[in-house]
Design a protein around this motif. Sequence first.
Motif, PDB file in Angstrom:
ATOM      1  N   GLN A 172      29.555  16.310  13.104  1.00 33.74           N
ATOM      2  CA  GLN A 172      28.770  15.431  13.968  1.00 33.74           C
ATOM      3  C   GLN A 172      27.919  14.461  13.160  1.00 33.74           C
ATOM      4  O   GLN A 172      27.777  13.297  13.529  1.00 33.74           O
ATOM      5  CB  GLN A 172      27.869  16.270  14.876  1.00 33.74           C
ATOM      6  CG  GLN A 172      28.648  17.089  15.907  1.00 33.74           C
ATOM      7  CD  GLN A 172      27.710  17.931  16.757  1.00 33.74           C
ATOM      8  OE1 GLN A 172      27.137  17.459  17.730  1.00 33.74           O
ATOM      9  NE2 GLN A 172      27.547  19.186  16.362  1.00 33.74           N
ATOM     10  N   LEU A 173      27.341  14.950  12.040  1.00 38.21           N
ATOM     11  CA  LEU A 173      26.533  14.066  11.196  1.00 38.21           C
ATOM     12  C   LEU A 173      27.354  12.885  10.690  1.00 38.21           C
ATOM     13  O   LEU A 173      26.836  11.777  10.533  1.00 38.21           O
ATOM     14  CB  LEU A 173      25.984  14.850   9.990  1.00 38.21           C
ATOM     15  CG  LEU A 173      24.862  15.859  10.239  1.00 38.21           C
ATOM     16  CD1 LEU A 173      24.523  16.584   8.939  1.00 38.21           C
ATOM     17  CD2 LEU A 173      23.617  15.177  10.794  1.00 38.21           C
ATOM     18  N   THR A 174      28.624  13.137  10.432  1.00 41.10           N
ATOM     19  CA  THR A 174      29.497  12.111   9.846  1.00 41.10           C
ATOM     20  C   THR A 174      30.437  11.484  10.871  1.00 41.10           C
ATOM     21  O   THR A 174      31.343  10.737  10.500  1.00 41.10           O
ATOM     22  CB  THR A 174      30.326  12.728   8.706  1.00 41.10           C
ATOM     23  OG1 THR A 174      31.032  13.874   9.205  1.00 41.10           O
ATOM     24  CG2 THR A 174      29.429  13.153   7.559  1.00 41.10           C
ATOM     25  N   GLN A 175      30.214  11.843  12.152  1.00 47.17           N
ATOM     26  CA  GLN A 175      31.015  11.291  13.256  1.00 47.17           C
ATOM     27  C   GLN A 175      32.511  11.522  13.029  1.00 47.17           C
ATOM     28  O   GLN A 175      33.335  10.620  13.223  1.00 47.17           O
ATOM     29  CB  GLN A 175      30.722   9.796  13.427  1.00 47.17           C
ATOM     30  CG  GLN A 175      29.276   9.513  13.793  1.00 47.17           C
ATOM     31  CD  GLN A 175      28.988   8.037  13.983  1.00 47.17           C
ATOM     32  OE1 GLN A 175      29.804   7.194  13.636  1.00 47.17           O
ATOM     33  NE2 GLN A 175      27.829   7.734  14.541  1.00 47.17           N
ATOM     34  N   SER A 176      32.830  12.730  12.634  1.00 47.52           N
ATOM     35  CA  SER A 176      34.241  13.078  12.384  1.00 47.52           C
ATOM     36  C   SER A 176      34.633  14.344  13.145  1.00 47.52           C
ATOM     37  O   SER A 176      35.440  15.137  12.675  1.00 47.52           O
ATOM     38  CB  SER A 176      34.482  13.247  10.882  1.00 47.52           C
ATOM     39  OG  SER A 176      33.575  14.177  10.316  1.00 47.52           O
ATOM     40  N   GLU A 177      34.050  14.544  14.333  1.00 49.55           N
ATOM     41  CA  GLU A 177      34.344  15.741  15.119  1.00 49.55           C
ATOM     42  C   GLU A 177      35.833  15.870  15.444  1.00 49.55           C
ATOM     43  O   GLU A 177      36.367  16.983  15.475  1.00 49.55           O
ATOM     44  CB  GLU A 177      33.552  15.738  16.436  1.00 49.55           C
ATOM     45  CG  GLU A 177      32.044  15.621  16.279  1.00 49.55           C
ATOM     46  CD  GLU A 177      31.564  14.205  16.446  1.00 49.55           C
ATOM     47  OE1 GLU A 177      32.003  13.343  15.644  1.00 49.55           O
ATOM     48  OE2 GLU A 177      30.775  13.939  17.368  1.00 49.55           O
ATOM     49  N   SER A 178      36.484  14.735  15.669  1.00 53.08           N
ATOM     50  CA  SER A 178      37.893  14.777  16.089  1.00 53.08           C
ATOM     51  C   SER A 178      38.785  15.461  15.055  1.00 53.08           C
ATOM     52  O   SER A 178      39.844  15.984  15.402  1.00 53.08           O
ATOM     53  CB  SER A 178      38.409  13.362  16.364  1.00 53.08           C
ATOM     54  OG  SER A 178      38.296  12.561  15.196  1.00 53.08           O
ATOM     55  N   ARG A 179      38.365  15.488  13.802  1.00 52.79           N
ATOM     56  CA  ARG A 179      39.174  16.107  12.760  1.00 52.79           C
ATOM     57  C   ARG A 179      39.145  17.634  12.842  1.00 52.79           C
ATOM     58  O   ARG A 179      40.015  18.306  12.285  1.00 52.79           O
ATOM     59  CB  ARG A 179      38.673  15.669  11.373  1.00 52.79           C
ATOM     60  CG  ARG A 179      38.662  14.167  11.171  1.00 52.79           C
ATOM     61  CD  ARG A 179      38.150  13.792   9.800  1.00 52.79           C
ATOM     62  NE  ARG A 179      39.098  14.135   8.744  1.00 52.79           N
ATOM     63  CZ  ARG A 179      38.878  13.921   7.444  1.00 52.79           C
ATOM     64  NH1 ARG A 179      37.734  13.364   7.063  1.00 52.79           N
ATOM     65  NH2 ARG A 179      39.771  14.261   6.551  1.00 52.79           N
ATOM     66  N   PHE A 180      38.127  18.183  13.551  1.00 47.59           N
ATOM     67  CA  PHE A 180      37.952  19.628  13.567  1.00 47.59           C
ATOM     68  C   PHE A 180      38.136  20.256  14.952  1.00 47.59           C
ATOM     69  O   PHE A 180      38.190  21.479  15.071  1.00 47.59           O
ATOM     70  CB  PHE A 180      36.554  19.990  13.031  1.00 47.59           C
ATOM     71  CG  PHE A 180      36.343  19.561  11.610  1.00 47.59           C
ATOM     72  CD1 PHE A 180      36.781  20.355  10.555  1.00 47.59           C
ATOM     73  CD2 PHE A 180      35.734  18.353  11.320  1.00 47.59           C
ATOM     74  CE1 PHE A 180      36.604  19.962   9.246  1.00 47.59           C
ATOM     75  CE2 PHE A 180      35.545  17.946  10.006  1.00 47.59           C
ATOM     76  CZ  PHE A 180      35.986  18.752   8.963  1.00 47.59           C
ATOM     77  N   LEU A 181      38.222  19.433  15.989  1.00 45.58           N
ATOM     78  CA  LEU A 181      38.374  19.987  17.338  1.00 45.58           C
ATOM     79  C   LEU A 181      39.683  20.765  17.524  1.00 45.58           C
ATOM     80  O   LEU A 181      39.686  21.804  18.200  1.00 45.58           O
ATOM     81  CB  LEU A 181      38.256  18.870  18.382  1.00 45.58           C
ATOM     82  CG  LEU A 181      36.869  18.207  18.481  1.00 45.58           C
ATOM     83  CD1 LEU A 181      36.848  17.168  19.583  1.00 45.58           C
ATOM     84  CD2 LEU A 181      35.766  19.247  18.688  1.00 45.58           C
TER      85      LEU A 181
END
Length: 565
Positions: A388-397
């Motif tokens: 979330q800090l790096t706005q990369s949630e989609s990589r881990f969902l």
Amino acid sequence: MKIILKEYLASLKERGDLDKSVLPNLLSEIGLRVLNTPMIGTRQNGVDIAAVGKIKGEEKQRYLYLFCIKAGNISRSDWSAGVQAVRPELDEIRDVYLRSNVAREHADLPIKICLCCGGELEETALMNWAGYTDRYTTDKISYEEWNGDRLADLMMRCLLARELLEEEPRRNFQKAVAMVNEPNVCYEYTRAFLGNLLLEEHSSQKDQLLRLRQSFICLHAVISWAIEANNLESTYRVSELGMLFCWNLIRKREPKKRPTKHEETLTFIFDQFLKLYLTTSEMYLEKTAYAHGGTPHALSVAVRSRESVDVNLAMFELLGRLATRGIWTDLLSKRLPDADPYFLKSLTESTNRTLDTLVSVINSNPALSSPIRDDHMIEIALVLYLAQLTQSESRFLPWLKSISHRTTFALITNSQYPTCLRDYADLLAHPESADQSYLDEACVGSILYPYIYFWMQYVADEREIKEFTERLKKKIPNCTHQAWFPDEESDDLMWCGETHHGICVTDVSPHNGHEALVETLNKAIETCAAISDVSAVRTGLIPMFLTACRHYRLPIPPSFWFLRK
């Protein structure tokens, strides 16, 4: 003790160890005021450290000390050429530094130019040194050799003397050094001497600084010996522990517009503990996740165990360490806007590298989709927090979706589902039985399932959410689903490993639906406001709080489950 210190000093590297970590602390403690420490990328004009004052117990007048620092031993081949060349730097001190870098207030002081090394000046170079010093010594300028023996003597006299470093911390420190090959034992002895030095009440600010410097020097020695023994597990664990203990001692400082000299010194020492932790974490990850994260099953096989439990525990431990480092580098890159651009760029690159490595490690090691311990929620939450800090949630969902399916499927098939049991023997035998009584015992409470369910609204459809809740209701209907918040006592207890504190919120069962869960969590966040008073959170060092949670196995509070944007 002196032999241990001499061996430790001889093993130190000039850049970053002897000149930035050890010598500044030692000089401050023996009565000198350090004027500058070396910076990467700037011209030193031969002087690595400059200090002014008089050494306690040795001198009656003040001197300007100029230190030319070298690593290990100095041989004849190092005198005029090579990476460790001595003479060119001594010439530069005379020709450049003394002509242009000495402040007016120190211009009238007699000068001592000190050749400092962690080892010794070898016999082959002694004649060069003697001839040089005889030629250039004047009434105002003199030369001294500060070798490992001299440094060890000063450390024994001013930092680790018997009347200062008492018998118990001295004994525990020596045992920690002796056991660097055994990470668990080394950790316990390190914890013991840090506790001896930093957990007791200090009678004065001077005593507080002395204890912090003693702790750092001892910790640095343990880490250096562990590196020498090629045991990076010990280096990581004790450096993280040292940082937490240091923070516990200095956390009551209140930020001021004009901090006192004592507060500035405390900040400097804390920065040293933090840098030591970041350095050792990078060394550890460089040898493990960064090097082999993209190779399928490489890290799992490297655990070298036939037991799947060992692989599972080791992989989640590595995952948590990776995520914690990424959180630290992300914070520092945003909190130090005025820092050197190259340094900020390296922090950003480190964060991105960590994110890429996390994705590679998860994809290459399927064990990370099947947590065996309920408190592996901590590692999962840290990864999602960094995302979330790096706005990369989609990589881990997709990974989170896989966890939601596999954990409940393991319940249905009775095969190593997440349990709140922590004893290693219990984990090896888990699951012992398919009886409901055993299920109720093994899953008496859970922090993992509420967290997964909270995120399922972002990763799953209604059918999958329904299947998830029905499996939980069918197999573990008596499980108490819960979340944890710090309370008013947490800030005084958590940094040194006390876990019996905090507030448990129990009305977060997935059976009640997403809306009820979110409403309960929002009310709890508003009501349990003590988290705002935790020193690390209050001062903006959230990674310190999250590091303590992971280190001591405290759940990540719902305040950090989802970042409002």
